[in-house]
Design a protein around this motif. Structure first.
Motif, PDB file in Angstrom:
ATOM      1  N   SER A 226      -0.412   3.855   0.961  1.00 29.74           N
ATOM      2  CA  SER A 226       0.745   4.476   0.326  1.00 29.74           C
ATOM      3  C   SER A 226       1.721   4.897   1.408  1.00 29.74           C
ATOM      4  O   SER A 226       1.333   5.599   2.348  1.00 29.74           O
ATOM      5  CB  SER A 226       0.324   5.704  -0.495  1.00 29.74           C
ATOM      6  OG  SER A 226       1.422   6.554  -0.756  1.00 29.74           O
ATOM      7  N   SER A 227       2.976   4.494   1.293  1.00 30.22           N
ATOM      8  CA  SER A 227       3.964   4.835   2.316  1.00 30.22           C
ATOM      9  C   SER A 227       4.174   6.336   2.416  1.00 30.22           C
ATOM     10  O   SER A 227       4.275   6.895   3.519  1.00 30.22           O
ATOM     11  CB  SER A 227       5.294   4.138   2.010  1.00 30.22           C
ATOM     12  OG  SER A 227       5.165   2.745   2.127  1.00 30.22           O
ATOM     13  N   ALA A 228       4.254   7.017   1.262  1.00 26.97           N
ATOM     14  CA  ALA A 228       4.451   8.467   1.273  1.00 26.97           C
ATOM     15  C   ALA A 228       3.236   9.174   1.872  1.00 26.97           C
ATOM     16  O   ALA A 228       3.370  10.078   2.705  1.00 26.97           O
ATOM     17  CB  ALA A 228       4.726   8.967  -0.135  1.00 26.97           C
ATOM     18  N   ALA A 229       2.036   8.766   1.458  1.00 28.14           N
ATOM     19  CA  ALA A 229       0.816   9.384   1.987  1.00 28.14           C
ATOM     20  C   ALA A 229       0.616   9.048   3.463  1.00 28.14           C
ATOM     21  O   ALA A 229       0.002   9.828   4.194  1.00 28.14           O
ATOM     22  CB  ALA A 229      -0.391   8.927   1.171  1.00 28.14           C
ATOM     23  N   PHE A 230       1.137   7.914   3.884  1.00 29.42           N
ATOM     24  CA  PHE A 230       1.070   7.515   5.294  1.00 29.42           C
ATOM     25  C   PHE A 230       1.764   8.569   6.164  1.00 29.42           C
ATOM     26  O   PHE A 230       1.250   8.984   7.209  1.00 29.42           O
ATOM     27  CB  PHE A 230       1.765   6.156   5.447  1.00 29.42           C
ATOM     28  CG  PHE A 230       1.181   5.255   6.492  1.00 29.42           C
ATOM     29  CD1 PHE A 230       0.044   4.510   6.225  1.00 29.42           C
ATOM     30  CD2 PHE A 230       1.769   5.120   7.729  1.00 29.42           C
ATOM     31  CE1 PHE A 230      -0.490   3.647   7.172  1.00 29.42           C
ATOM     32  CE2 PHE A 230       1.248   4.266   8.694  1.00 29.42           C
ATOM     33  CZ  PHE A 230       0.111   3.528   8.415  1.00 29.42           C
ATOM     34  N   VAL A 231       2.951   8.993   5.726  1.00 27.48           N
ATOM     35  CA  VAL A 231       3.690  10.034   6.453  1.00 27.48           C
ATOM     36  C   VAL A 231       2.925  11.346   6.409  1.00 27.48           C
ATOM     37  O   VAL A 231       2.790  12.034   7.431  1.00 27.48           O
ATOM     38  CB  VAL A 231       5.103  10.206   5.862  1.00 27.48           C
ATOM     39  CG1 VAL A 231       5.842  11.342   6.584  1.00 27.48           C
ATOM     40  CG2 VAL A 231       5.893   8.910   5.974  1.00 27.48           C
ATOM     41  N   ASP A 232       2.411  11.704   5.230  1.00 24.70           N
ATOM     42  CA  ASP A 232       1.649  12.950   5.099  1.00 24.70           C
ATOM     43  C   ASP A 232       0.433  12.943   6.024  1.00 24.70           C
ATOM     44  O   ASP A 232       0.099  13.965   6.627  1.00 24.70           O
ATOM     45  CB  ASP A 232       1.200  13.145   3.651  1.00 24.70           C
ATOM     46  CG  ASP A 232       2.361  13.441   2.717  1.00 24.70           C
ATOM     47  OD1 ASP A 232       3.422  13.876   3.218  1.00 24.70           O
ATOM     48  OD2 ASP A 232       2.207  13.237   1.500  1.00 24.70           O
ATOM     49  N   ALA A 233      -0.232  11.792   6.122  1.00 27.57           N
ATOM     50  CA  ALA A 233      -1.410  11.687   6.983  1.00 27.57           C
ATOM     51  C   ALA A 233      -1.043  11.925   8.441  1.00 27.57           C
ATOM     52  O   ALA A 233      -1.787  12.573   9.192  1.00 27.57           O
ATOM     53  CB  ALA A 233      -2.063  10.321   6.814  1.00 27.57           C
ATOM     54  N   ALA A 234       0.102  11.396   8.855  1.00 28.55           N
ATOM     55  CA  ALA A 234       0.562  11.629  10.234  1.00 28.55           C
ATOM     56  C   ALA A 234       0.888  13.103  10.447  1.00 28.55           C
ATOM     57  O   ALA A 234       0.533  13.687  11.477  1.00 28.55           O
ATOM     58  CB  ALA A 234       1.780  10.755  10.526  1.00 28.55           C
ATOM     59  N   LEU A 235       1.546  13.726   9.478  1.00 28.03           N
ATOM     60  CA  LEU A 235       1.887  15.144   9.587  1.00 28.03           C
ATOM     61  C   LEU A 235       0.642  16.017   9.695  1.00 28.03           C
ATOM     62  O   LEU A 235       0.630  17.036  10.409  1.00 28.03           O
ATOM     63  CB  LEU A 235       2.718  15.582   8.376  1.00 28.03           C
ATOM     64  CG  LEU A 235       4.155  15.068   8.313  1.00 28.03           C
ATOM     65  CD1 LEU A 235       4.733  15.278   6.929  1.00 28.03           C
ATOM     66  CD2 LEU A 235       5.019  15.767   9.370  1.00 28.03           C
ATOM     67  N   LEU A 236      -0.422  15.617   9.003  1.00 30.90           N
ATOM     68  CA  LEU A 236      -1.662  16.393   8.988  1.00 30.90           C
ATOM     69  C   LEU A 236      -2.568  16.084  10.177  1.00 30.90           C
ATOM     70  O   LEU A 236      -3.651  16.667  10.302  1.00 30.90           O
ATOM     71  CB  LEU A 236      -2.410  16.135   7.678  1.00 30.90           C
ATOM     72  CG  LEU A 236      -1.737  16.690   6.420  1.00 30.90           C
ATOM     73  CD1 LEU A 236      -2.409  16.139   5.168  1.00 30.90           C
ATOM     74  CD2 LEU A 236      -1.772  18.208   6.422  1.00 30.90           C
ATOM     75  N   GLY A 237      -2.160  15.158  11.032  1.00 24.99           N
ATOM     76  CA  GLY A 237      -2.945  14.845  12.209  1.00 24.99           C
ATOM     77  C   GLY A 237      -4.102  13.913  11.972  1.00 24.99           C
ATOM     78  O   GLY A 237      -5.035  13.848  12.777  1.00 24.99           O
ATOM     79  N   LEU A 238      -4.032  13.147  10.870  1.00 24.78           N
ATOM     80  CA  LEU A 238      -5.120  12.224  10.566  1.00 24.78           C
ATOM     81  C   LEU A 238      -5.096  10.994  11.470  1.00 24.78           C
ATOM     82  O   LEU A 238      -6.124  10.340  11.659  1.00 24.78           O
ATOM     83  CB  LEU A 238      -5.041  11.813   9.091  1.00 24.78           C
ATOM     84  CG  LEU A 238      -6.277  11.175   8.452  1.00 24.78           C
ATOM     85  CD1 LEU A 238      -7.480  12.098   8.575  1.00 24.78           C
ATOM     86  CD2 LEU A 238      -5.998  10.845   6.990  1.00 24.78           C
TER      87      LEU A 238
END
Length: 299
Positions: A226-238
């Protein structure tokens, strides 16, 4: 020449995935759908639909599905030309099917589709896939157009250049401090978890090889489709990942994300491929997509 009711039944079954749902859409009984498909298969002399869950097209069925969708498109054009908001027998016009990559969907495609819907009153059916594979949906006749990275036209199609989507390798500041304390070395990039969209996604691997110059480096990966979740994952340090520039521009400006290598980007050229058919509906869709892409993508 095949009966349009038979073609409509074929299109509905393959679009909806079952005889029952196709019957609901066409406001007939499942047995009527089955009879129409059987009559079409008898006239063709070949099985067109594999009766499974969901129903799928055979190789010959794909060709007839494409023909059925073209008939629907031309009927939709005719309905608009004579100022009728629906097709024959009171049925709403079927949705216009296109294939699109998730990053385009998350950044610039929806305003184009909103403009198309406002102008035509038609609905759309989106099939989401990686830009390296969306043309396959067009090649097999399941959609009338695709936003794709393929510049070579699919047989029977036209190609319109859209522009370039830029990607930045980004991660959270805390992630960079943890995994790259001595910079982006070959050893660090091997151990640091990356973000992949799916198992066919090669963007991060290409970045490591082409931009960082590291070859034969296996990457640990989290799979985030998911493009949106991809950004969220980066923000969360995943993990670190190649994010579409429009999705991370503000995060980079505010310091919530940082680039792995400052100023180094990856670019993907995008194209709109569509059937080579004279259709007012298709022309309107093409105009809406190319106009929006011109304002959203790099030239």
């Amino acid at each position: 020449m095949h009966d349009n009711l038979q073609l409509a039944a074929l299109a509905a079954v393959l679009r909806e995935g079952s005889f029952e749902r196709a019957a609901d859409v066409l406001h007939v009984t499942p047995s009527a759908i089955s009879q129409r498909i059987k009559q079409l298969e008898d006239s063709v002399g070949s099985v067109l639909v594999l009766r499974a869950k969901p129903c799928t097209a055979t190789r010959i069925g794909q060709r007839y599905y494409r023909h059925a969708l073209q008939v629907e498109l031309l009927e939709s054009d005719l309905a608009e030309e004579v100022a009728r908001p629906a097709t024959a027998k009171g049925r709403a016009a079927p949705p216009v099917a296109i294939a699109v990559n998730d990053d385009s969907l998350a950044t610039w495609v929806l305003p184009a589709l909103a403009a198309f819907a406002k102008e035509t009153g038609l609905c759309v059916k989106l099939e989401v896939d990686d830009e390296a594979y969306t043309a396959e949906w067009l090649r097999t006749g399941r959609v009338l157009g695709a936003i794709t990275a393929e510049a070579t036209p699919v047989q029977g199609c036209r190609v319109e250049p859209l522009g370039t989507m830029r990607y930045r390798a980004t991660a959270s500041p805390a992630y960079v401090r943890r995994w790259f304390p001595k910079g982006v070395t070959k050893e660090a990039i091997r151990d640091a978890p990356a973000l992949f969209y799916d198992r066919r996604d090669a963007l991060e691997t290409r970045f490591v090889r082409q931009v960082l110059g590291f070859r034969n480096v296996p990457l640990a990966a989290n799979w985030i489709p998911s493009s949106a979740a991809f950004v969220d994952a980066a923000l969360l340090g995943l993990g670190w990942g190649l994010n579409a520039e429009p999705l991370v521009r503000d995060h980079l400006r505010r310091g919530r994300l940082v680039e792995l290598v400052l100023g180094k980007t990856m670019s993907v050229e995008l194209f709109w491929q569509h059937w080579r058919i004279e259709s007012a509906t298709l022309a309107t869709l093409t105009r809406c997509l190319t106009r929006q892409a011109a304002s959203a993508l790099a030239s």
